[in-house]
Motif scaffolding. Structure first.
Motif, PDB file in Angstrom:
ATOM      1  N   PRO A   1      35.240  31.653  40.245  1.00  0.00           N
ATOM      2  CA  PRO A   1      36.671  31.997  40.220  1.00  0.00           C
ATOM      3  C   PRO A   1      36.986  33.108  39.222  1.00  0.00           C
ATOM      4  N   SER A   2      36.092  33.325  38.223  1.00  0.00           N
ATOM      5  CA  SER A   2      36.356  34.349  37.210  1.00  0.00           C
ATOM      6  C   SER A   2      35.051  35.013  36.788  1.00  0.00           C
ATOM      7  N   PHE A   3      35.166  36.158  36.117  1.00  0.00           N
ATOM      8  CA  PHE A   3      33.985  36.911  35.691  1.00  0.00           C
ATOM      9  C   PHE A   3      34.354  37.764  34.480  1.00  0.00           C
ATOM     10  N   HIS A   4      33.350  38.394  33.888  1.00  0.00           N
ATOM     11  CA  HIS A   4      33.573  39.319  32.781  1.00  0.00           C
ATOM     12  C   HIS A   4      33.434  40.753  33.295  1.00  0.00           C
ATOM     13  N   PRO A   5      34.500  41.557  33.223  1.00  0.00           N
ATOM     14  CA  PRO A   5      34.385  42.945  33.677  1.00  0.00           C
ATOM     15  C   PRO A   5      33.591  43.816  32.705  1.00  0.00           C
TER      16      PRO A   5
END
Length: 792
Positions: free
Chosen positions: A676-680
């Motif tokens: 659902p989320s990540f580190h750009p």
């Protein structure tokens, strides 16, 4: 939770059509969406009136505020030159309900006006008996404009009020600086009565020459008098609106731009409409939801609706019954076989969009080698005597220039060679054609044969299939290979003419030679023998194409890709994550990547490093400040122990980046473990460059974009977005639906022991329920804007 989610979808559909009256020669066009990213068209070489004809769909955050188009003169050595630009605000685009479509004059580009990004500030006014302090905390900025050749900037901020000013430190080589500094200005009491604003400017520091302006924020005195403590993100603005229309001296650009803003509700709200659409093809009636939708859509929206329905039924595994339903209606309503599927009806559009959705890889396998050959050989080919230009044929040889007859003979010979190669490649491609396409054509063949069974209509069943296969799929791809992603660049004038003549010949093949000799282009006659000779092999190919055993209930129509088919391949730069960390420029190594529907592989040598597509759980862009490099993406995978691993890959330009993002997202869209989320950013020097967290395993700080579309033929399936599109069409046509309701059964009836409402009544009830749900979410948003909205 899913039941609490409401997503805003905001998209700009842009068609870059043409530029005129320009004095440069090598045109490419970049358009920048401030606060989001950019896209670049193909370059049209040596042309004062370039034609692009390219379409882009851009999914934007709600903070989007302007769209800028810059026309560039591409230079093979050195920097590209900016010729001019057009800037459209969100309000200007949104005010046109049907979209903007016009010629717009280019304006000159002033670097001080080309700003982007936002800055986070906290301002406090401190008063005591002795002095007054204006305390400004400059926290951070994001998405600043790149001013240096490295694609980054060296930003610092300056706070100004009256004759007072203070500056932050300089942060080198970043577009996402974190200052965390507090600047204080000591003011006189009488200065508080003045009307001047507090200004915060951001500059790019240069060791040599003048600093470059990156943007400013102006806070009127009324704001900080009213509220002594201000904090938040502020959009950076240009120095002033100095755009001057050059009166067409720089040229003009024709654009079609349409802004679509949608609130996407949780899936549960759309299920009743999905149920009605599914029922339409499983238990077809004359008053099904699909039939009524067909009656209310406009001509302008027919293609969008067709593509949307294809995606919905692909997602439901019912695309073959859907197409069969539309085609059966079309066939049964056609009395003259010569007009069958010749109009742009919903069934014709749906078949066309279906082939593009599931058959693009197949088309590439069949046509790409021949298209590449034509581009490489650059032969001068012309059959029309009125267009033969002998001056262009003066060859540096002892034989002298060719005569008109020699040009014609040479052209016929080359076109015969190309046409033979295309036909042979197509007729030998039965096993390469996606099974779902073959089944759809088999159903179409059956319906046409049932309707037109007379001996004199023997060819109609072939023409129905070949009309789609050759005239609406292969011939357009040959005519404009760039638009079908067969080439990265548009063809030059000479190659374009060759492709046009070849596409005309292939259209005649698709018509089974029945139209030959009836047109005005009698100069095509030398190709008639080879066209007529190919008819038998084409019919044999069509017979083999539909010779497939199937059970429409078991056909896995979601499998857009065939196993082991190459989706995309090419050289990329891979970041070395193992071992000691190197400088960014040395940490990326050239590797050959190869993507299929099942694996993503890369290698420096023949020993391939292979990962399963089923392990992919995220495919995202990487911020430029992570490695101080542009066009970097990441593929996040999860092993059997639940550990996450990231591969960083650098593409050579933004178009290639989008193609790889889209391709990998599409083959992994049905994976169960998508994040659902990540580190750009990247984890470097003991912390994440994006959120500055030290823990390598901390939850991502940005939402993933697994369902974000990057191109019409690379769209993953997103049922909520697609059903919202259909709902909007039905809502616009609700009055017409009510008139249909009046003419049909209004009272409930019994079916298999159950009381059932008529379809028109149920459909109107579904539309009303969705309308109420949208209104309810809108009310909640006004009460608490943060409770239900996520940017999509």
């Amino acid at each position: 939770s899913q039941s609490e989610r409401c997503v805003y979808k905001q998209a700009v559909e842009t068609r870059i059509i043409k530029n005129k009256k320009n004095n440069s020669i090598n045109f490419c066009l970049a358009f920048i969406i401030y606060c989001h990213g950019n896209q670049v068209t193909a370059t049209v070489w040596k042309n004062l009136n370039p034609f692009w004809g390219e379409e882009y769909t851009l999914h934007l955050p709600m903070g989007f505020h302007s769209l800028s188009f810059q026309v560039m003169d591409e230079d093979t050595i050195g920097h590209d030159d900016v010729i001019g630009k057009i800037t459209l605000t969100k309000e200007a685009i949104g005010s046109q309900t049907k979209g903007l479509d016009s010629w717009l004059n280019l304006t000159r580009v002033d670097p001080n006006e080309e700003v982007q990004g936002e800055i986070r500030l906290s301002l406090v006014l401190l008063k005591d008996s002795e002095k007054i302090i204006l305390r400004c905390q400059v926290i951070e900025a994001r998405d600043l404009a790149p001013r240096d050749t490295s694609g980054t900037s060296d930003p610092f901020a300056r706070v100004i009020f009256n004759n007072h000013s203070a500056e932050t430190s300089i942060i080198k080589k970043t577009r996402f600086p974190h200052w965390g500094e507090t600047l204080e200005l000591e003011l006189d009491p009488e200065e508080l009565c003045e009307e001047g604003p507090i200004t915060v400017e951001v500059w790019d520091w240069d060791m040599v020459g003048k600093n470059d302006f990156l943007g400013k924020v102006e806070l009127p005195s009324a704001c900080w008098h009213k509220s002594p403590h201000l904090e938040g993100w502020f959009r950076l603005l240009p120095l002033g609106n100095n755009e001057v229309d050059a009166g067409g001296k720089l040229g003009a650009l024709r654009l079609k731009v349409r802004l679509v803003e949608d609130r996407i509700l949780p899936s549960v709200y759309y299920q009743p409409l999905i149920d009605l659409l599914v029922e339409s093809v499983i238990s077809p009636t004359d008053t099904s939801a699909l039939t009524m939708l067909e009656e209310v859509i406009t001509v302008e929206s027919r293609q969008d609706v067709a593509m949307t329905l294809v995606k919905i039924y692909l997602g439901q595994g019912l695309v073959v019954p859907f197409l069969d339903y539309l085609n059966t209606r079309e066939v049964n309503h056609t009395t003259d076989p010569n007009t069958l599927f010749r109009s742009n009806s919903l069934s014709s559009k749906a078949m066309e969009q279906f082939m593009k959705a599931v058959g693009m890889l197949y088309l590439h396998e069949v046509l790409k080698p021949i298209i590449n050959r034509i581009f490489e050989e650059k032969k001068y080919i012309e059959l029309d005597p009125c267009k033969v230009d002998l001056n262009r044929l003066r060859r540096i040889s002892f034989k002298g220039a060719m005569s008109e007859a020699e040009v014609r003979d040479s052209s016929v010979e080359m076109l015969q060679i190309y046409l033979t190669s295309v036909i042979e490649s197509i007729v030998n491609s039965v096993d390469q054609c996606p099974p779902v396409m073959r089944v759809a054509f088999k159903q179409l063949h059956k319906r046409v044969e049932e309707q037109f069974s007379e001996p004199e209509n023997e060819d109609v069943k072939y023409l129905a299939i070949s009309g789609f296969f050759f005239l609406r799929f292969f011939a357009p791809a040959i005519l404009t290979p760039k638009l079908f992603q067969l080439r990265d660049q548009h063809a030059d004038t000479r190659t374009s003419r060759t492709l046009l003549l070849l596409a005309k010949a292939l259209q005649s093949v698709g018509n089974l030679g029945l139209q030959l000799g009836h047109g005005k282009e009698q100069w095509m006659v030398p190709l008639h023998p080879i066209i007529l000779h190919s008819v038998a092999s084409v019919k044999d190919f069509l017979d083999k194409l539909i010779d497939i055993d199937h059970d429409t209930g078991e056909l896995h129509a979601k499998a857009v890709f065939m196993p082991s088919v190459t989706v995309k391949e090419g050289f990329l730069q891979k970041y070395k994550t193992e071992g000691p960390q190197l400088l960014s420029r040395f940490a990326f190594k050239k590797r050959y990547f190869w993507l299929t529907s099942e694996t993503l592989s890369y290698a420096k040598t023949p020993d391939w490093q292979v990962m399963s597509i089923q392990c992919v759980c995220g495919v995202e862009r990487v911020d430029e400040n992570a490695f101080q490099q542009q066009n970097v993406m990441q593929v996040i995978t999860q092993d059997n122990d639940g550990q996450l691993h990231t591969i960083y890959m650098q593409c050579k330009n933004v178009n290639e980046l989008n193609q790889w993002l889209s391709a990998i997202r599409k083959v992994s869209i049905y994976n169960d473990r998508m994040l659902p989320s990540f580190h750009p950013g990247a984890h470097r020097s003991g912390k994440w460059t994006c959120c500055l967290q030290a823990d390598r395993n901390v939850t991502g700080c940005s939402r993933t974009h697994s369902a974000v579309t990057l191109g019409d033929w690379s769209d993953p399936l997103d049922p909520d977005v697609e059903t919202q599109t259909i709902y909007k069409q039905l809502l616009q046509g609700r009055d017409k639906l009510r008139s249909v309701k009046i003419k049909t059964i209004l009272y409930p009836y019994r079916l298999q022991g159950k009381i059932v409402l008529s379809v028109p009544v149920r459909l109107l009830a579904v539309i009303t329920d969705l309308e109420k749900a949208h209104n309810a979410f809108q009310r909640r948003e006004k009460e608490d804007p943060n409770c239900v909205i996520l940017n999509h």
